[in-house]
Design a protein around this motif. Structure first.
Motif, PDB file in Angstrom:
ATOM      1  N   VAL A  32       0.861  -1.172   0.000  1.00 48.68           N
ATOM      2  CA  VAL A  32       0.000   0.000   0.000  1.00 48.68           C
ATOM      3  C   VAL A  32       0.905   1.232   0.000  1.00 48.68           C
ATOM      4  N   VAL A  33       0.638   2.141  -0.931  1.00 50.22           N
ATOM      5  CA  VAL A  33       1.453   3.350  -1.078  1.00 50.22           C
ATOM      6  C   VAL A  33       0.579   4.580  -0.833  1.00 50.22           C
ATOM      7  N   ARG A  34       1.049   5.448   0.035  1.00 52.42           N
ATOM      8  CA  ARG A  34       0.395   6.746   0.235  1.00 52.42           C
ATOM      9  C   ARG A  34       0.895   7.673  -0.865  1.00 52.42           C
ATOM     10  N   VAL A  35      -0.008   8.020  -1.759  1.00 49.66           N
ATOM     11  CA  VAL A  35       0.365   8.781  -2.953  1.00 49.66           C
ATOM     12  C   VAL A  35       0.618  10.237  -2.587  1.00 49.66           C
ATOM     13  N   GLN A  36       1.734  10.771  -3.060  1.00 45.21           N
ATOM     14  CA  GLN A  36       2.051  12.184  -2.834  1.00 45.21           C
ATOM     15  C   GLN A  36       1.758  13.048  -4.055  1.00 45.21           C
ATOM     16  N   ALA A  37       1.928  12.469  -5.245  1.00 41.67           N
ATOM     17  CA  ALA A  37       1.671  13.218  -6.474  1.00 41.67           C
ATOM     18  C   ALA A  37       1.405  12.242  -7.606  1.00 41.67           C
ATOM     19  N   CYS A  38       0.569  12.680  -8.556  1.00 45.89           N
ATOM     20  CA  CYS A  38       0.251  11.835  -9.706  1.00 45.89           C
ATOM     21  C   CYS A  38      -0.044  12.708 -10.916  1.00 45.89           C
ATOM     22  N   GLY A  39       0.671  12.485 -12.014  1.00 47.98           N
ATOM     23  CA  GLY A  39       0.477  13.251 -13.232  1.00 47.98           C
ATOM     24  C   GLY A  39      -0.783  12.842 -13.978  1.00 47.98           C
ATOM     25  N   VAL A  40      -1.347  13.783 -14.722  1.00 46.15           N
ATOM     26  CA  VAL A  40      -2.523  13.536 -15.558  1.00 46.15           C
ATOM     27  C   VAL A  40      -2.040  13.211 -16.964  1.00 46.15           C
ATOM     28  N   ALA A  64       2.914   8.239 -10.816  1.00 46.39           N
ATOM     29  CA  ALA A  64       2.833   8.636  -9.406  1.00 46.39           C
ATOM     30  C   ALA A  64       4.097   8.338  -8.615  1.00 46.39           C
ATOM     31  N   ALA A  65       4.219   9.111  -7.542  1.00 45.51           N
ATOM     32  CA  ALA A  65       5.267   8.871  -6.546  1.00 45.51           C
ATOM     33  C   ALA A  65       4.627   9.000  -5.170  1.00 45.51           C
ATOM     34  N   GLY A  66       5.183   8.269  -4.202  1.00 46.57           N
ATOM     35  CA  GLY A  66       4.647   8.333  -2.848  1.00 46.57           C
ATOM     36  C   GLY A  66       5.495   7.528  -1.893  1.00 46.57           C
ATOM     37  N   VAL A  67       4.939   7.252  -0.740  1.00 48.76           N
ATOM     38  CA  VAL A  67       5.674   6.569   0.323  1.00 48.76           C
ATOM     39  C   VAL A  67       4.978   5.247   0.652  1.00 48.76           C
ATOM     40  N   VAL A  68       5.758   4.195   0.703  1.00 49.18           N
ATOM     41  CA  VAL A  68       5.216   2.888   1.070  1.00 49.18           C
ATOM     42  C   VAL A  68       4.704   2.953   2.507  1.00 49.18           C
ATOM     43  N   GLU A  69       3.457   2.551   2.697  1.00 53.97           N
ATOM     44  CA  GLU A  69       2.859   2.599   4.018  1.00 53.97           C
ATOM     45  C   GLU A  69       2.813   1.228   4.688  1.00 53.97           C
ATOM     46  N   ALA A  70       2.610   0.178   3.880  1.00 47.98           N
ATOM     47  CA  ALA A  70       2.552  -1.180   4.428  1.00 47.98           C
ATOM     48  C   ALA A  70       2.881  -2.173   3.328  1.00 47.98           C
ATOM     49  N   VAL A  71       3.451  -3.312   3.705  1.00 49.32           N
ATOM     50  CA  VAL A  71       3.763  -4.365   2.742  1.00 49.32           C
ATOM     51  C   VAL A  71       3.224  -5.694   3.253  1.00 49.32           C
ATOM     52  N   GLY A  72       2.974  -6.613   2.317  1.00 52.49           N
ATOM     53  CA  GLY A  72       2.487  -7.935   2.666  1.00 52.49           C
ATOM     54  C   GLY A  72       3.612  -8.930   2.849  1.00 52.49           C
ATOM     55  N   ILE A 130      -2.344   0.420 -11.548  1.00 52.12           N
ATOM     56  CA  ILE A 130      -1.856   1.306 -10.485  1.00 52.12           C
ATOM     57  C   ILE A 130      -3.001   2.021  -9.787  1.00 52.12           C
ATOM     58  N   GLY A 131      -3.742   2.896 -10.503  1.00 50.64           N
ATOM     59  CA  GLY A 131      -4.845   3.622  -9.888  1.00 50.64           C
ATOM     60  C   GLY A 131      -4.382   4.582  -8.808  1.00 50.64           C
ATOM     61  N   ALA A 132      -3.709   5.668  -9.227  1.00 51.12           N
ATOM     62  CA  ALA A 132      -3.058   6.550  -8.248  1.00 51.12           C
ATOM     63  C   ALA A 132      -3.675   7.935  -8.142  1.00 51.12           C
ATOM     64  N   PHE A 133      -4.835   8.177  -8.782  1.00 51.84           N
ATOM     65  CA  PHE A 133      -5.591   9.372  -8.420  1.00 51.84           C
ATOM     66  C   PHE A 133      -6.357   9.031  -7.152  1.00 51.84           C
ATOM     67  N   ALA A 134      -5.628   8.716  -6.126  1.00 50.51           N
ATOM     68  CA  ALA A 134      -6.195   8.275  -4.854  1.00 50.51           C
ATOM     69  C   ALA A 134      -5.208   8.596  -3.752  1.00 50.51           C
ATOM     70  N   LEU A 354       1.474  20.807 -20.564  1.00 46.95           N
ATOM     71  CA  LEU A 354       2.322  19.658 -20.850  1.00 46.95           C
ATOM     72  C   LEU A 354       1.980  18.551 -19.861  1.00 46.95           C
ATOM     73  N   ARG A 355       1.972  18.878 -18.564  1.00 45.77           N
ATOM     74  CA  ARG A 355       1.490  17.959 -17.547  1.00 45.77           C
ATOM     75  C   ARG A 355       0.864  18.740 -16.403  1.00 45.77           C
ATOM     76  N   SER A 356      -0.362  18.372 -16.065  1.00 49.03           N
ATOM     77  CA  SER A 356      -0.962  18.768 -14.795  1.00 49.03           C
ATOM     78  C   SER A 356      -0.632  17.654 -13.818  1.00 49.03           C
ATOM     79  N   VAL A 357      -0.306  18.019 -12.584  1.00 48.26           N
ATOM     80  CA  VAL A 357       0.061  17.022 -11.576  1.00 48.26           C
ATOM     81  C   VAL A 357      -0.800  17.214 -10.338  1.00 48.26           C
ATOM     82  N   VAL A 358      -1.512  16.145  -9.967  1.00 51.80           N
ATOM     83  CA  VAL A 358      -2.274  16.163  -8.725  1.00 51.80           C
ATOM     84  C   VAL A 358      -1.300  16.026  -7.567  1.00 51.80           C
ATOM     85  N   VAL A 359      -1.374  16.948  -6.616  1.00 53.19           N
ATOM     86  CA  VAL A 359      -0.514  16.907  -5.435  1.00 53.19           C
ATOM     87  C   VAL A 359      -1.401  16.736  -4.209  1.00 53.19           C
ATOM     88  N   PHE A 360      -1.083  15.740  -3.405  1.00 52.13           N
ATOM     89  CA  PHE A 360      -1.877  15.448  -2.209  1.00 52.13           C
ATOM     90  C   PHE A 360      -1.261  16.161  -1.007  1.00 52.13           C
TER      91      PHE A 360
END
Length: 360
Positions: A32-40, A64-72, A130-134, A354-360
């Protein structure tokens, strides 16, 4: 199980919606990754428009880029707290390509096994697995590539798709190097990535081709030495004029339609290389005289994700960005919130960004 806000496409052509979704706890091999940013990306728009398949509802976002929150269980390469760029080609290590030492061509890439769902339990189809607009997403752990945590998420996240596809098309697939002439047809995110890749590789002449003057100006920021407005000039003749009448050593088609591919084919030098990185639709057909294919020699290549190996390329390109040798930050036109994705699609469609980037 966690509930987070996310952007979902519910039907063909319908405006996207920001809704609550459920993200499972990671199972074996997952993270599970906590998403910090994701390009459109244009690919997300293709999903919304039904251009990929009809497995609605789609959970959009993948650059997208982010921080790993948990692993299996069984995950050893990443751990909670790691800063990662997400990739959509987690190699299997055991297919015939991987066993031959060509993991960049892996024929059995991995995604998470468990589905993310709407709150009513409806399974979601994550864009490119991936599904990272989340706010958080569930992926296969192999889709997480560690990079320097000092890098800006809004910038290096773009390596997850379009920019990497373009850079790799020039460097990995096309084999651009010092002294080469490179032409790039189509100067959106992927095309400008190809321009940046050719510049990084030391190409002596880089010709950017587009019908939009604004996009041609963007291409100059990434290293284009010459530009051709295809609405005002014959593309093949213009590229030949800029290369001593011979044609370019490498021509990259970042559009992916029959007309631009034919231009790329005839705009290359004898024994030159054509690289197709723009994605065609299933209905498109190409017709070329077989005699011309034979007599011109060279290579006709397709570039899958820039033939990249994320574990090798993402950290290297991140380092080059931080050293000031790769201007990744220039790809970011605007930073937006999650509820502005629909308007970002409109701007992208109209060529305003050129790129819009969603920033959380």
């Amino acid at each position: 199980m966690t509930e987070v806000r996310a952007v979902v496409a519910t039907g063909k052509g319908a405006p996207v919606e920001v809704v609550d979704i459920r993200v499972p706890d990671p199972g074996p091999g997952e993270a599970v990754v906590r998403v910090q940013a994701c390009g459109v990306c244009h690919t997300d728009l293709h999903y919304r428009e039904g251009g990929i398949n009809d497995d609605y509802p789609f959970l959009l976002g993948h650059e997208a880029a982010g921080v790993v929150e948990a692993v299996g269980d069984g995950v050893h390469d990443v751990e909670p707290g790691d800063f990662v760029v997400l990739n959509w080609r987690a190699v299997c290590g055991v297919c015939r390509a991987c066993k031959r030492g060509r993991p960049q061509y892996c024929f059995d890439t991995h995604n998470a096994s468990q589905p993310m769902t709407l709150t009513d339990g409806t399974p979601l189809s994550p864009a490119l697995g991936i599904g990272a607009f989340a706010e958080k997403t569930l992926v296969h752990a192999g889709q997480c590539t560690k990079v320097d945590p000092a890098a800006r998420a809004a910038v290096v996240g773009l390596l997850g798709c379009g920019v990497m596809a373009g850079i790799g098309a020039a460097v990995n697939t096309g084999g651009a190097g010092p002294g080469d002439t490179v032409a790039v047809i189509g100067c959106g995110g992927v095309g400008d990535g190809a321009v940046a890749g050719a510049n990084l590789a030391g190409a002596r002449r880089i010709i950017a081709v587009d019908t939009d003057p604004a996009k041609l100006e963007w291409a100059k920021q990434f290293g284009a030495t010459h530009t051709v407005n295809a609405s005002e000039a014959d593309t093949v003749a213009a590229i030949r004029d800029l290369t001593g009448g011979f044609g370019a050593d490498i021509v990259i088609d970042a559009v992916g339609v029959p007309a631009t591919y034919q231009q790329a084919f005839y705009a290359r030098d004898l024994a030159g290389t054509v690289v197709l990185v723009g994605v065609p639709t299933p209905d498109m057909k190409l017709e070329l005289p077989l005699q011309d294919v034979f007599s011109r020699g060279g290579s006709l290549k397709s570039s899958w994700y820039g033939d990249c190996l994320p574990s090798r390329d993402f950290p290297m390109l991140t380092e080059l960005y931080q050293q000031g040798k790769l201007p990744l930050e220039k790809f970011v036109t605007e930073e937006i919130s999650l509820d502005q994705v629909e308007s970002a699609f409109a701007k992208m469609h109209d060529g305003e960004v050129l790129r819009s980037v969603v920033v959380f």
